[in-house]
Design a protein around this motif. Structure first.
Motif, PDB file in Angstrom:
ATOM      1  N   HIS A  67       0.869  -1.186   0.000  1.00 52.42           N
ATOM      2  CA  HIS A  67       0.000   0.000   0.000  1.00 52.42           C
ATOM      3  C   HIS A  67       0.900   1.227   0.000  1.00 52.42           C
ATOM      4  O   HIS A  67       1.498   1.570   1.030  1.00 52.42           O
ATOM      5  CB  HIS A  67      -0.899  -0.016   1.230  1.00 52.42           C
ATOM      6  N   PRO A  68       1.027   1.917  -1.141  1.00 46.33           N
ATOM      7  CA  PRO A  68       2.022   2.983  -1.238  1.00 46.33           C
ATOM      8  C   PRO A  68       1.770   4.159  -0.296  1.00 46.33           C
ATOM      9  O   PRO A  68       2.719   4.720   0.263  1.00 46.33           O
ATOM     10  CB  PRO A  68       1.932   3.417  -2.711  1.00 46.33           C
ATOM     11  N   ALA A  69       0.516   4.537  -0.102  1.00 45.54           N
ATOM     12  CA  ALA A  69       0.222   5.689   0.747  1.00 45.54           C
ATOM     13  C   ALA A  69       0.553   5.404   2.204  1.00 45.54           C
ATOM     14  O   ALA A  69       0.987   6.295   2.940  1.00 45.54           O
ATOM     15  CB  ALA A  69      -1.248   6.086   0.600  1.00 45.54           C
ATOM     16  N   GLU A  70       0.367   4.171   2.623  1.00 43.20           N
ATOM     17  CA  GLU A  70       0.630   3.797   4.016  1.00 43.20           C
ATOM     18  C   GLU A  70       2.065   3.342   4.235  1.00 43.20           C
ATOM     19  O   GLU A  70       2.533   3.299   5.378  1.00 43.20           O
ATOM     20  CB  GLU A  70      -0.314   2.675   4.448  1.00 43.20           C
ATOM     21  N   GLY A  71       2.753   2.959   3.168  1.00 47.27           N
ATOM     22  CA  GLY A  71       4.065   2.357   3.336  1.00 47.27           C
ATOM     23  C   GLY A  71       3.969   1.070   4.121  1.00 47.27           C
ATOM     24  O   GLY A  71       4.776   0.797   5.013  1.00 47.27           O
ATOM     25  N   ALA A  72       2.961   0.270   3.777  1.00 43.96           N
ATOM     26  CA  ALA A  72       2.688  -0.956   4.532  1.00 43.96           C
ATOM     27  C   ALA A  72       2.353  -2.088   3.583  1.00 43.96           C
ATOM     28  O   ALA A  72       1.898  -1.872   2.457  1.00 43.96           O
ATOM     29  CB  ALA A  72       1.533  -0.739   5.509  1.00 43.96           C
ATOM     30  N   LEU A  73       2.576  -3.300   4.061  1.00 48.97           N
ATOM     31  CA  LEU A  73       2.237  -4.502   3.309  1.00 48.97           C
ATOM     32  C   LEU A  73       1.016  -5.149   3.939  1.00 48.97           C
ATOM     33  O   LEU A  73       0.932  -5.285   5.156  1.00 48.97           O
ATOM     34  CB  LEU A  73       3.398  -5.494   3.314  1.00 48.97           C
ATOM     35  N   TYR A  74       0.072  -5.541   3.094  1.00 48.19           N
ATOM     36  CA  TYR A  74      -1.095  -6.299   3.519  1.00 48.19           C
ATOM     37  C   TYR A  74      -1.055  -7.671   2.853  1.00 48.19           C
ATOM     38  O   TYR A  74      -0.607  -7.801   1.706  1.00 48.19           O
ATOM     39  CB  TYR A  74      -2.386  -5.591   3.114  1.00 48.19           C
ATOM     40  N   PHE A  75      -1.528  -8.686   3.554  1.00 55.32           N
ATOM     41  CA  PHE A  75      -1.648 -10.015   2.966  1.00 55.32           C
ATOM     42  C   PHE A  75      -2.663 -10.808   3.766  1.00 55.32           C
ATOM     43  O   PHE A  75      -3.037 -10.432   4.885  1.00 55.32           O
ATOM     44  CB  PHE A  75      -0.291 -10.745   2.922  1.00 55.32           C
ATOM     45  N   VAL A  76      -3.138 -11.914   3.190  1.00 57.35           N
ATOM     46  CA  VAL A  76      -4.184 -12.698   3.836  1.00 57.35           C
ATOM     47  C   VAL A  76      -3.665 -14.083   4.211  1.00 57.35           C
ATOM     48  O   VAL A  76      -2.677 -14.567   3.667  1.00 57.35           O
ATOM     49  CB  VAL A  76      -5.425 -12.856   2.919  1.00 57.35           C
ATOM     50  N   ASP A  77      -4.344 -14.687   5.174  1.00 59.49           N
ATOM     51  CA  ASP A  77      -4.257 -16.123   5.414  1.00 59.49           C
ATOM     52  C   ASP A  77      -5.634 -16.648   5.037  1.00 59.49           C
ATOM     53  O   ASP A  77      -6.601 -16.487   5.791  1.00 59.49           O
ATOM     54  CB  ASP A  77      -3.923 -16.425   6.873  1.00 59.49           C
TER      55      ASP A  77
ATOM     56  N   LYS B  47       3.245 -16.209  -3.339  1.00 57.40           N
ATOM     57  CA  LYS B  47       3.204 -15.015  -4.188  1.00 57.40           C
ATOM     58  C   LYS B  47       4.183 -13.980  -3.653  1.00 57.40           C
ATOM     59  O   LYS B  47       4.466 -13.955  -2.455  1.00 57.40           O
ATOM     60  CB  LYS B  47       1.791 -14.400  -4.230  1.00 57.40           C
ATOM     61  N   ILE B  48       4.699 -13.113  -4.559  1.00 53.42           N
ATOM     62  CA  ILE B  48       5.489 -11.979  -4.107  1.00 53.42           C
ATOM     63  C   ILE B  48       4.789 -10.683  -4.502  1.00 53.42           C
ATOM     64  O   ILE B  48       3.947 -10.651  -5.402  1.00 53.42           O
ATOM     65  CB  ILE B  48       6.933 -11.989  -4.666  1.00 53.42           C
ATOM     66  N   ALA B  49       5.163  -9.623  -3.803  1.00 52.98           N
ATOM     67  CA  ALA B  49       4.750  -8.263  -4.143  1.00 52.98           C
ATOM     68  C   ALA B  49       5.956  -7.355  -3.948  1.00 52.98           C
ATOM     69  O   ALA B  49       6.722  -7.531  -2.996  1.00 52.98           O
ATOM     70  CB  ALA B  49       3.597  -7.792  -3.262  1.00 52.98           C
ATOM     71  N   PHE B  50       6.127  -6.416  -4.850  1.00 54.02           N
ATOM     72  CA  PHE B  50       7.224  -5.462  -4.739  1.00 54.02           C
ATOM     73  C   PHE B  50       6.785  -4.273  -3.894  1.00 54.02           C
ATOM     74  O   PHE B  50       5.689  -3.749  -4.068  1.00 54.02           O
ATOM     75  CB  PHE B  50       7.657  -4.980  -6.123  1.00 54.02           C
ATOM     76  N   GLY B  51       7.664  -3.872  -2.966  1.00 56.23           N
ATOM     77  CA  GLY B  51       7.321  -2.756  -2.102  1.00 56.23           C
ATOM     78  C   GLY B  51       8.550  -2.064  -1.574  1.00 56.23           C
ATOM     79  O   GLY B  51       9.643  -2.182  -2.137  1.00 56.23           O
ATOM     80  N   GLY B  52       8.351  -1.331  -0.475  1.00 56.74           N
ATOM     81  CA  GLY B  52       9.403  -0.477   0.031  1.00 56.74           C
ATOM     82  C   GLY B  52       9.415   0.834  -0.741  1.00 56.74           C
ATOM     83  O   GLY B  52       8.765   0.972  -1.775  1.00 56.74           O
ATOM     84  N   PRO B  53      10.161   1.833  -0.265  1.00 58.25           N
ATOM     85  CA  PRO B  53      10.137   3.160  -0.892  1.00 58.25           C
ATOM     86  C   PRO B  53      10.611   3.170  -2.343  1.00 58.25           C
ATOM     87  O   PRO B  53      10.169   4.008  -3.128  1.00 58.25           O
ATOM     88  CB  PRO B  53      11.058   3.990   0.003  1.00 58.25           C
ATOM     89  N   ASP B  54      11.486   2.225  -2.711  1.00 56.93           N
ATOM     90  CA  ASP B  54      11.988   2.177  -4.086  1.00 56.93           C
ATOM     91  C   ASP B  54      11.453   0.985  -4.863  1.00 56.93           C
ATOM     92  O   ASP B  54      11.893   0.735  -6.002  1.00 56.93           O
ATOM     93  CB  ASP B  54      13.521   2.152  -4.101  1.00 56.93           C
ATOM     94  N   LEU B  55      10.502   0.260  -4.296  1.00 55.74           N
ATOM     95  CA  LEU B  55       9.908  -0.932  -4.915  1.00 55.74           C
ATOM     96  C   LEU B  55      10.954  -1.990  -5.265  1.00 55.74           C
ATOM     97  O   LEU B  55      10.766  -2.790  -6.182  1.00 55.74           O
ATOM     98  CB  LEU B  55       9.096  -0.556  -6.165  1.00 55.74           C
ATOM     99  N   LYS B  56      12.039  -2.013  -4.492  1.00 57.00           N
ATOM    100  CA  LYS B  56      13.095  -2.999  -4.729  1.00 57.00           C
ATOM    101  C   LYS B  56      13.167  -4.060  -3.638  1.00 57.00           C
ATOM    102  O   LYS B  56      14.159  -4.774  -3.530  1.00 57.00           O
ATOM    103  CB  LYS B  56      14.450  -2.294  -4.863  1.00 57.00           C
ATOM    104  N   THR B  57      12.104  -4.159  -2.844  1.00 53.74           N
ATOM    105  CA  THR B  57      11.979  -5.251  -1.892  1.00 53.74           C
ATOM    106  C   THR B  57      10.845  -6.155  -2.356  1.00 53.74           C
ATOM    107  O   THR B  57       9.746  -5.680  -2.643  1.00 53.74           O
ATOM    108  CB  THR B  57      11.683  -4.748  -0.475  1.00 53.74           C
ATOM    109  N   ALA B  58      11.142  -7.439  -2.466  1.00 52.71           N
ATOM    110  CA  ALA B  58      10.104  -8.419  -2.789  1.00 52.71           C
ATOM    111  C   ALA B  58       9.642  -9.070  -1.495  1.00 52.71           C
ATOM    112  O   ALA B  58      10.448  -9.632  -0.752  1.00 52.71           O
ATOM    113  CB  ALA B  58      10.640  -9.468  -3.749  1.00 52.71           C
TER     114      ALA B  58
END
Length: 289
Positions: A22-32, A236-247
Motif C-alpha cells: 500500500h504505497p500511501a501507508e508504506g505498509a504490506l497487507y496479505f491474507v491467510d 506469491k510476491i509483491a514489490f514494495g518499500g520506498p523504491d519498490l526494490k523489496t520483494a
C-alpha cells in the motif's frame, strides 16, 4: 543483486497469500485464506496488525476511495480497516457453490481482475473475471486459478493454471477484453505455479507452491533466475518499500506433514528479499463511482 529471503514475520499462516504494498501507508497487507485473516505490517515486518475476515478471503486489494475490496466465495466486499465494517459490493457464481476466490490484481484503469477455483481442488470450475462495476468472464474451465498480472506496457495479461503447471499470456484488447491465449511458460521442475508479479523491466516472477522457490522469467519466457526459500510452499510476491526494490513473499504451511513442518519451521511466514529491478506501482481499485 537478488538477496536470499529472510523471514520478517514468522506467523505460521496456513495459507498466506495475496501480498500487496500500500504505497500511501508504506505498509504490506496479505491474507491467510484458511485462517480467515488479513495481516498488515511495515517494510521490516514490524507495526503488525491483524483483522478477522468473514470467510476465506482470497485477496484484499486497496481502493481509490479508501479501504479495500475483499474477494470471498461468491462475493466482493468493501472493508474499512478503521471501522472494521464490511459493505457488500456484488455477488456471483451462485451456480458454482463449491468455489472460492483465489487471487486478484488491479489494472491501470482501476478494474479488478480475479480468479475463482474449486475449493476442493478437483473440479475445473474456476474462471477468470474482470469487475469494473460490471462483471465479465474472460476464461473458464480451470481447477485452480492464479495471477493475474499485467506487463508494464499493459498489453499482456498473465494468468495461471496451477494444476496444469502452465502460465498463460493473453493480449489485452483496447476494450479490455482478452485475445490470443497462449502458453507463456510451463513449469518443468518441482512445484506448481502460484501467484505472479511483474517488475518494471517486464520480467515475470512466479512463486512455486511445493517448489521452495520463486522463478523469474523474461518477457520471452526465458528462465533468468531462481530464488530459493527455506520453506516448501511459496505462494506469491509483491514489490514494495520506498523504491519498490523489496520483494515480499507469502508462504503456506498448508498440506505439510509434522515431519515437513519440523524441517521447515518458518513455513507460513512472511519473507523479504532485495531485487535489482524495481517492481511496478500498485494500482488502486476504482469502479468509477
Amino acid at each position: 543483486m537478488t538477496t536470499a529471503p529472510t523471514c520478517i514475520w514468522p506467523l505460521g499462516a496456513t495459507l498466506g497469500e495475496g501480498p500487496v504494498w500500500h504505497p500511501a501507508e508504506g505498509a504490506l497487507y496479505f491474507v491467510d485464506i484458511k485462517g480467515h485473516q488479513l495481516h498488515r505490517c511495515d517494510a521490516t515486518g514490524g507495526d503488525r496488525k491483524t483483522w478477522q475476515m468473514p470467510g476465506e478471503a482470497g485477496f484484499v486489494l486497496p481502493a481509490q476511495d479508501g479501504g479495500f475490496i475483499c474477494g470471498l466465495p461468491g462475493r466482493l466486499l468493501h472493508f474499512d480497516p478503521a471501522t472494521e465494517a464490511f459493505t457488500p459490493v456484488t455477488t456471483f457464481e451462485a451456480d458454482r457453490p463449491g468455489n472460492r476466490l483465489n487471487d486478484g490484481g488491479v489494472a491501470h484503469d482501476g478494474a479488478l481482475w480475479f480468479g475463482s477455483m474449486d475449493n476442493a481442488e478437483a473440479a475445473a470450475s474456476g474462471a477468470l473475471y474482470r469487475y469494473d462495476g460490471a462483471l465479465t468472464r474472460h476464461d473458464d474451465g480451470i481447477v485452480i486459478t492464479n495471477g493475474p498480472a499485467f506487463s508494464p506496457d499493459r498489453q499482456t495479461l498473465y494468468h495461471t493454471d496451477t494444476l496444469g503447471k502452465v502460465v498463460h499470456a493473453f493480449d489485452v484488447q483496447p476494450d479490455g477484453t482478452l485475445a490470443n491465449k497462449r502458453v507463456f511458460v510451463t513449469i518443468a521442475g518441482s512445484g506448481y505455479p502460484d501467484g505472479t508479479a511483474v517488475d518494471s523491466a517486464g520480467d515475470v516472477w512466479i512463486a512455486l507452491f511445493g517448489g521452495a522457490r520463486v522463478e523469474r522469467y523474461s518477457p520471452a519466457g526465458e528462465l533468468l533466475e531462481a530464488v530459493q526459500f527455506p520453506v516448501p510452499n511459496v505462494t506469491k510476491i509483491a514489490f514494495g518499500g520506498p523504491d519498490l526494490k523489496t520483494a515480499f513473499a507469502t508462504t503456506a504451511a498448508k498440506g505439510l506433514t509434522d515431519e515437513q513442518l519440523a524441517a521447515a519451521p518458518l513455513a507460513g511466514g512472511l519473507f523479504a528479499f532485495a531485487v535489482a529491478t524495481p517492481g511496478l506501482p500498485q494500482h488502486l481499485i476504482n469502479f468509477g463511482k
